[in-house]
Design an enzyme around this catalytic site. Structure first.
Site, PDB file in Angstrom:
ATOM      1  N   ASP A  21      45.730 -10.256  -9.843  1.00  0.00           N
ATOM      2  CA  ASP A  21      44.547 -10.264 -10.702  1.00  0.00           C
ATOM      3  C   ASP A  21      43.533  -9.195 -10.287  1.00  0.00           C
ATOM      4  O   ASP A  21      43.482  -8.799  -9.124  1.00  0.00           O
ATOM      5  CB  ASP A  21      43.898 -11.662 -10.644  1.00  0.00           C
ATOM      6  CG  ASP A  21      42.955 -11.902 -11.815  1.00  0.00           C
ATOM      7  OD1 ASP A  21      43.075 -11.189 -12.840  1.00  0.00           O
ATOM      8  OD2 ASP A  21      42.098 -12.792 -11.708  1.00  0.00           O
ATOM      9  N   HIS A  38      45.945  -1.556 -15.183  1.00  0.00           N
ATOM     10  CA  HIS A  38      47.318  -2.094 -15.234  1.00  0.00           C
ATOM     11  C   HIS A  38      48.304  -1.036 -14.732  1.00  0.00           C
ATOM     12  O   HIS A  38      49.242  -1.347 -14.010  1.00  0.00           O
ATOM     13  CB  HIS A  38      47.680  -2.521 -16.655  1.00  0.00           C
ATOM     14  CG  HIS A  38      46.799  -3.609 -17.199  1.00  0.00           C
ATOM     15  ND1 HIS A  38      46.475  -4.737 -16.473  1.00  0.00           N
ATOM     16  CD2 HIS A  38      46.147  -3.744 -18.394  1.00  0.00           C
ATOM     17  CE1 HIS A  38      45.680  -5.512 -17.193  1.00  0.00           C
ATOM     18  NE2 HIS A  38      45.465  -4.939 -18.359  1.00  0.00           N
ATOM     19  N   LEU A 132      66.459  -8.893  -1.660  1.00  0.00           N
ATOM     20  CA  LEU A 132      65.258  -9.581  -2.156  1.00  0.00           C
ATOM     21  C   LEU A 132      65.449  -9.967  -3.618  1.00  0.00           C
ATOM     22  O   LEU A 132      65.945  -9.173  -4.418  1.00  0.00           O
ATOM     23  CB  LEU A 132      64.047  -8.631  -2.038  1.00  0.00           C
ATOM     24  CG  LEU A 132      62.751  -9.051  -2.742  1.00  0.00           C
ATOM     25  CD1 LEU A 132      62.084 -10.202  -1.992  1.00  0.00           C
ATOM     26  CD2 LEU A 132      61.780  -7.881  -2.854  1.00  0.00           C
TER      27      LEU A 132
HETATM   28  C1  IPE Z   1      46.343 -14.703 -14.315  1.00  0.00           C
HETATM   29  O1  IPE Z   1      45.315 -13.768 -14.497  1.00  0.00           O
HETATM   30  C2  IPE Z   1      47.583 -14.217 -14.984  1.00  0.00           C
HETATM   31  C3  IPE Z   1      48.170 -13.018 -14.405  1.00  0.00           C
HETATM   32  C4  IPE Z   1      47.832 -12.441 -13.292  1.00  0.00           C
HETATM   33  C5  IPE Z   1      49.251 -12.459 -15.156  1.00  0.00           C
HETATM   34  P1  IPE Z   1      44.208 -13.990 -15.621  1.00  0.00           P
HETATM   35  O2  IPE Z   1      43.208 -12.923 -15.429  1.00  0.00           O
HETATM   36  O3  IPE Z   1      44.837 -14.089 -16.943  1.00  0.00           O
HETATM   37  O4  IPE Z   1      43.626 -15.421 -15.209  1.00  0.00           O
HETATM   38  P2  IPE Z   1      42.357 -16.202 -15.717  1.00  0.00           P
HETATM   39  O5  IPE Z   1      42.480 -16.317 -17.194  1.00  0.00           O
HETATM   40  O6  IPE Z   1      41.158 -15.413 -15.320  1.00  0.00           O
HETATM   41  O7  IPE Z   1      42.436 -17.512 -15.026  1.00  0.00           O
HETATM   42  C1  IPE Z   2      45.588  -9.055 -14.087  1.00  0.00           C
HETATM   43  O1  IPE Z   2      44.415  -8.325 -14.187  1.00  0.00           O
HETATM   44  C2  IPE Z   2      46.668  -8.553 -15.016  1.00  0.00           C
HETATM   45  C3  IPE Z   2      46.936  -9.416 -16.174  1.00  0.00           C
HETATM   46  C4  IPE Z   2      46.434 -10.598 -16.363  1.00  0.00           C
HETATM   47  C5  IPE Z   2      47.854  -8.899 -17.172  1.00  0.00           C
HETATM   48  P1  IPE Z   2      43.337  -8.639 -15.295  1.00  0.00           P
HETATM   49  O2  IPE Z   2      43.655  -7.812 -16.501  1.00  0.00           O
HETATM   50  O3  IPE Z   2      43.204 -10.092 -15.532  1.00  0.00           O
HETATM   51  O4  IPE Z   2      42.031  -8.067 -14.608  1.00  0.00           O
HETATM   52  P2  IPE Z   2      40.592  -8.750 -14.589  1.00  0.00           P
HETATM   53  O5  IPE Z   2      40.755 -10.141 -14.065  1.00  0.00           O
HETATM   54  O6  IPE Z   2      40.084  -8.719 -15.986  1.00  0.00           O
HETATM   55  O7  IPE Z   2      39.819  -7.869 -13.666  1.00  0.00           O
HETATM   56 MG    MG Z   3      42.106 -11.562 -14.628  1.00  0.00          MG
END
Ligand code: IPE
Ligand code: IPE
Ligand code: MG
Length: 250
Positions: A21, A38, A132
């Protein structure tokens, strides 16, 4: 002394799962588009996969896209799906070289055709990897997965492949493992939030949890080894007392 030398080779977590995240916030902080976060996140995946192989971790599950992430703006969803195709195609040769077997969990049928294709291709090409198991959770949520397992069990009972009395915790575990991953030992979440976000709810029931404020694009080998070292400081009691655990280890 390198960080890897501080890792106890006799206490490596068998299964590490990561909620990757913070890509969006990483990009915003730098005045970039979220999709750049990303993109940079793919480099972190590469570093962590290599680190996992070095540390002799056997299972690494990474949360790439959740069921709930379908609710994001269309452009972001499309960008992630396209990135997935590119990343999987680019990384597959290196994965084969490193003996990594790729597996995907989640609602693959919901993915765009091109993403689905690359999922099937890379799974096939890497199937002999023995170092792995790299599992990518995509269009995944634990509630979705558990619902699917319940449906399969009900259908097997209906078709007399299974009796009601045979439904035990162990049996449910077996059904989950068929479509998913084994028990998690260490669950890492980057990006500063302290929540599970619908990830591996059953499998992580007794996982050690590790939360870090580092955004995923800034996470790499060093941070991964730090998480393993932290894990190795924990006493895993599984309900027992500390004294019992000490006696067992003699
Ligand atoms: C969790 O991240 C899902 C992934 C890392 C793919 P999110 O950014 O979607 O989580 P929430 O919605 O903040 O909990
Ligand atoms: C995690 O990073 C990747 C996905 C959920 C696809 P985020 O896109 O949720 O990044 P933040 O949480 O908005 O910074
Ligand atoms: Mg996120």
């Amino acid at each position: 002394m390198h960080l890897i030398d501080k890792i106890d080779k006799n206490n490596i977590p068998n299964h590490v799962a990561i909620i990757m995240d913070g890509n969006g916030r990483w990009a915003k902080q730098k005045g970039l588009e979220r999709s750049e976060g990303h993109r940079k996140g793919v480099d972190s995946v590469r570093s962590v996969v290599e680190a996992a192989v070095k540390a002799n971790v056997k299972w690494l599950t990474i949360y790439a896209f959740s069921t709930e992430n379908w609710l994001r703006p269309c452009e972001e969803v499309n960008a992630i799906m396209e990135l997935m195709v590119l990343a999987v195609a680019n990384e597959t040769p290196e994965l084969i070289k490193n003996g990594v077997r790729l597996k995907f969990i989640g609602d693959i049928d919901r993915l765009p055709a091109a993403t689905r294709e690359s999922v099937y291709n890379s799974t096939e090409k890497t199937k002999n990897g023995a170092n792995l198991n790299l599992v990518v959770a995509i269009s995944y949520s634990s509630r979705w997965e558990l619902t699917k397992v319940v449906n399969t069990i009900v259908s097997d009972v209906k078709n007399t492949l299974l009796t009601e009395e045979e439904i035990t915790e162990e049996l449910i575990e077996k059904y989950i493992e068929k479509i998913s991953v084994p028990e998690v030992d260490l669950l890492i979440r980057t990006g500063g939030d302290i929540r599970i976000s619908n990830f591996l709810l059953w499998q992580a029931a007794y996982a050690e949890l590790y939360f870090t404020n580092v955004f995923w694009p800034d996470f790499g080998e060093q941070q991964f080894f730090e998480a393993i070292i932290d894990y190795q400081q924990k006493e895993r009691r599984f309900g027992k007392t500390s004294e019992q655990i000490e006696l067992e280890s003699i």
